[in-house]
Design an enzyme around this catalytic site. Structure first.
Site, PDB file in Angstrom:
ATOM      1  N   LYS A  24      62.550  42.684 -39.339  1.00  0.00           N
ATOM      2  CA  LYS A  24      63.901  42.906 -39.859  1.00  0.00           C
ATOM      3  C   LYS A  24      64.215  42.037 -41.067  1.00  0.00           C
ATOM      4  CE  LYS A  24      66.667  40.243 -36.455  1.00  0.00           C
ATOM      5  NZ  LYS A  24      67.862  39.746 -37.138  1.00  0.00           N
ATOM      6  N   SER A  25      63.568  40.886 -41.198  1.00  0.00           N
ATOM      7  CA  SER A  25      63.779  40.086 -42.409  1.00  0.00           C
ATOM      8  C   SER A  25      63.345  40.867 -43.653  1.00  0.00           C
ATOM      9  CB  SER A  25      63.002  38.776 -42.321  1.00  0.00           C
ATOM     10  OG  SER A  25      63.563  37.909 -41.376  1.00  0.00           O
ATOM     11  N   SER A  47      67.330  27.055 -45.656  1.00  0.00           N
ATOM     12  CA  SER A  47      67.858  28.301 -45.103  1.00  0.00           C
ATOM     13  C   SER A  47      67.416  29.462 -45.970  1.00  0.00           C
ATOM     14  CB  SER A  47      69.389  28.257 -45.040  1.00  0.00           C
ATOM     15  OG  SER A  47      69.924  29.547 -44.837  1.00  0.00           O
ATOM     16  N   ASP A  65      63.806  31.323 -35.247  1.00  0.00           N
ATOM     17  CA  ASP A  65      63.985  32.437 -34.310  1.00  0.00           C
ATOM     18  C   ASP A  65      63.031  32.371 -33.123  1.00  0.00           C
ATOM     19  OD1 ASP A  65      66.064  33.578 -35.735  1.00  0.00           O
ATOM     20  OD2 ASP A  65      64.735  34.819 -36.943  1.00  0.00           O
ATOM     21  N   ARG A 119      72.636  27.910 -29.006  1.00  0.00           N
ATOM     22  CA  ARG A 119      71.358  28.097 -28.318  1.00  0.00           C
ATOM     23  C   ARG A 119      70.821  26.813 -27.701  1.00  0.00           C
ATOM     24  NH1 ARG A 119      68.469  32.538 -32.385  1.00  0.00           N
ATOM     25  NH2 ARG A 119      69.787  34.284 -31.706  1.00  0.00           N
ATOM     26  N   ARG A 178      68.284  36.879 -28.398  1.00  0.00           N
ATOM     27  CA  ARG A 178      67.042  36.112 -28.228  1.00  0.00           C
ATOM     28  C   ARG A 178      67.047  35.326 -26.916  1.00  0.00           C
ATOM     29  NH1 ARG A 178      64.237  37.337 -32.675  1.00  0.00           N
ATOM     30  NH2 ARG A 178      65.360  37.461 -34.670  1.00  0.00           N
TER      31      ARG A 178
END
Length: 461
Positions: free
Chosen positions: A27-28, A175, A328, A359, A403
């Site tokens: 998806k990136s 980032s 991720d 997370r 995730r």
């Protein structure tokens, strides 16, 4: 959707076949292909396994670009996109809903900052709570953008398009989303814009812009782009996006726990994404790579895991520059840490608190529920592995974080009794068919799926 995970007792002994599983397109890359492709004059054909395999984050980008006047057609086995040209985007007639996709929102902030029209970005409750102020201030203060966030620093984001000026931009953190936003803004600025990261991060934007003919340079942590660069592409292009390595990470971890032979074909092997595979090697897991090819600046190939090559899992320690390359995959690594010998640590990972959920905190709480010793820090976790004792049965709270839902389902394979994952459809954000693939790997007797609706595309267009 409700999924029940049953204990994987003697899993390695009951099926010696090598299992080949299907991954969603990365998806990136797909986000960037849709966005960058829209600025060209090219007709793109993008083969896909099925519409149901496409993440909902990607559909958010599709809908956003359609609202900006980009023709996109969805078919059962491919996506067609017709680029509208460098200045071909048009003002949207309504607010652009980015749904749950932070990538969509942040990349569009850079893309739309230099347009000749205004736009408003919104999102769901989860995305609206995620930080956008740091990027808006960076674009405003360096390239002269005019972007405002909500009073809380999130969505909705108001973008007043204007002529931008080139700048040398220093990112406060590593980032890929911020870096990409600056490059998209720099593409619409006058002069040479550079962006420097404190540590390496994913570099798909730089690779794709270069492969498509833009004037872009990279080196020593800095990427620089010339505003108004011309794309050099044929009129028609087929771009076959490799399988998502971040999604593959979870299937690999599940195969390690189950002691299964696994094969994944046409997987992305970009070296800014393979740190996870290197960590596995350090933990004592040997993986085989083959059929490696490069196209459009991206490497892909086949990954094979054999049960005989899984040694006693050793602890790992990640921090600093590793984090941006593993952001991720950290939930998957946390699962492996719980199954290893010794204490693993994850530090310098404050960014994990600003994902779909906190997370760090959620991982800590769930690990404790599963009888795994864990300590929470402001910037990470330590996890004491316990591979010998089955984990306790416990309720699962994934906070609708895709995730985490996937990670906790895999960890449940180590439990002593069946564990139920409710609201499991949140996995569609990144890996819509995850539980189907896990069922193929573990067996229908270990993974049972109860669906509220048939497994079909349910993203409103």
């Amino acid at each position: 959707m409700r999924v029940t995970i049953h204990p994987a007792v003697n899993a390695a002994s009951d099926d010696a076949r090598e299992i080949t599983l299907e991954l969603p397109p990365d998806k990136s890359i797909l986000h960037r292909l849709l966005i960058i492709g829209s600025l060209t004059q090219t007709q793109f054909t993008i083969p896909i396994p099925s519409l149901s395999a496409i993440s909902h984050d990607v559909f958010a980008t599709v809908l956003a670009l359609e609202s900006l006047g980009v023709p996109i057609e969805l078919f059962p086995d491919h996506i067609d996109l017709q680029g509208v040209g460098f200045r071909g985007l048009r003002a949207p007639s309504h607010k652009i809903n980015c749904a749950n996709s932070g990538t969509t929102a942040r990349l569009l902030m850079g893309l739309l900052a230099g347009q000749s029209f205004n736009a408003t970005l919104t999102g769901d409750r989860s995305l609206s709570a995620r930080p956008m102020l740091r990027l808006s201030e960076l674009l405003n203060q360096t390239l002269g953008a005019n972007i405002s966030t909500s009073p809380a620093g999130g969505l909705p984001v108001e973008i007043c398009g204007r002529q931008l000026h080139a700048a040398n931009v220093e990112l406060p953190v590593a980032s890929a989303q911020m870096k990409s936003a600056v490059l998209f803004a720099g593409l619409h600025a006058e002069g040479l814009t550079s962006v420097t990261s404190p540590h390496p991060s994913r570099d798909h934007t730089e690779r794709m812009l270069g492969a498509f003919g833009c004037e872009i340079t990279e080196g020593s942590g800095t990427a620089a782009i010339v505003g108004g660069s011309n794309f050099k592409l044929p009129d028609e292009v087929e771009y076959n996006v490799p399988g998502d390595l971040s999604s593959a990470a979870f299937l690999i971890v599940a195969a390690i726990i189950l002691g299964k032979d696994l094969k994944l074909e046409h997987v992305l092997l970009n070296n800014s994404r393979t740190r996870f595979l290197e960590i596995l090697t350090l933990m004592g897991v040997e993986l085989a790579m083959s059929e490696i090819v490069e196209k459009w600046g991206e490497e892909s190939g086949t990954i094979q895991l054999r049960a005989k090559d899984i040694g006693e899992l050793q602890p790992f320690h990640i921090a600093s520059e590793d984090v941006a390359l593993l952001i991720d995959e950290i939930p998957a690594l946390a699962v492996l840490a719980a199954c290893s010998k010794g204490t693993s640590t994850i530090r310098d990972a404050e960014e994990l608190r600003n994902k779909e959920s906190d997370r760090i905190h959620r991982l800590h709480l769930q690990l404790k529920k599963f009888s795994v010793e864990s300590e929470e820090y402001a910037d990470g976790l330590s996890i004491v592995g316990n591979n010998d004792t089955p984990m306790l049965r416990a309720s699962v709270d994934h906070a609708d974080d895709h995730r985490l839902a996937i990670a906790f389902a895999i960890l449940a394979l180590k439990a002593s009794e069946p564990i139920v994952i409710d609201d499991a459809e949140c996995c569609k954000i990144s890996f819509p068919n995850f539980f189907d693939e896990l069922q193929k790997l573990a067996g229908a007797e270990r993974v049972t799926i109860e669906r509220d609706t048939p497994n079909e595309l349910d993203f409103e267009r």
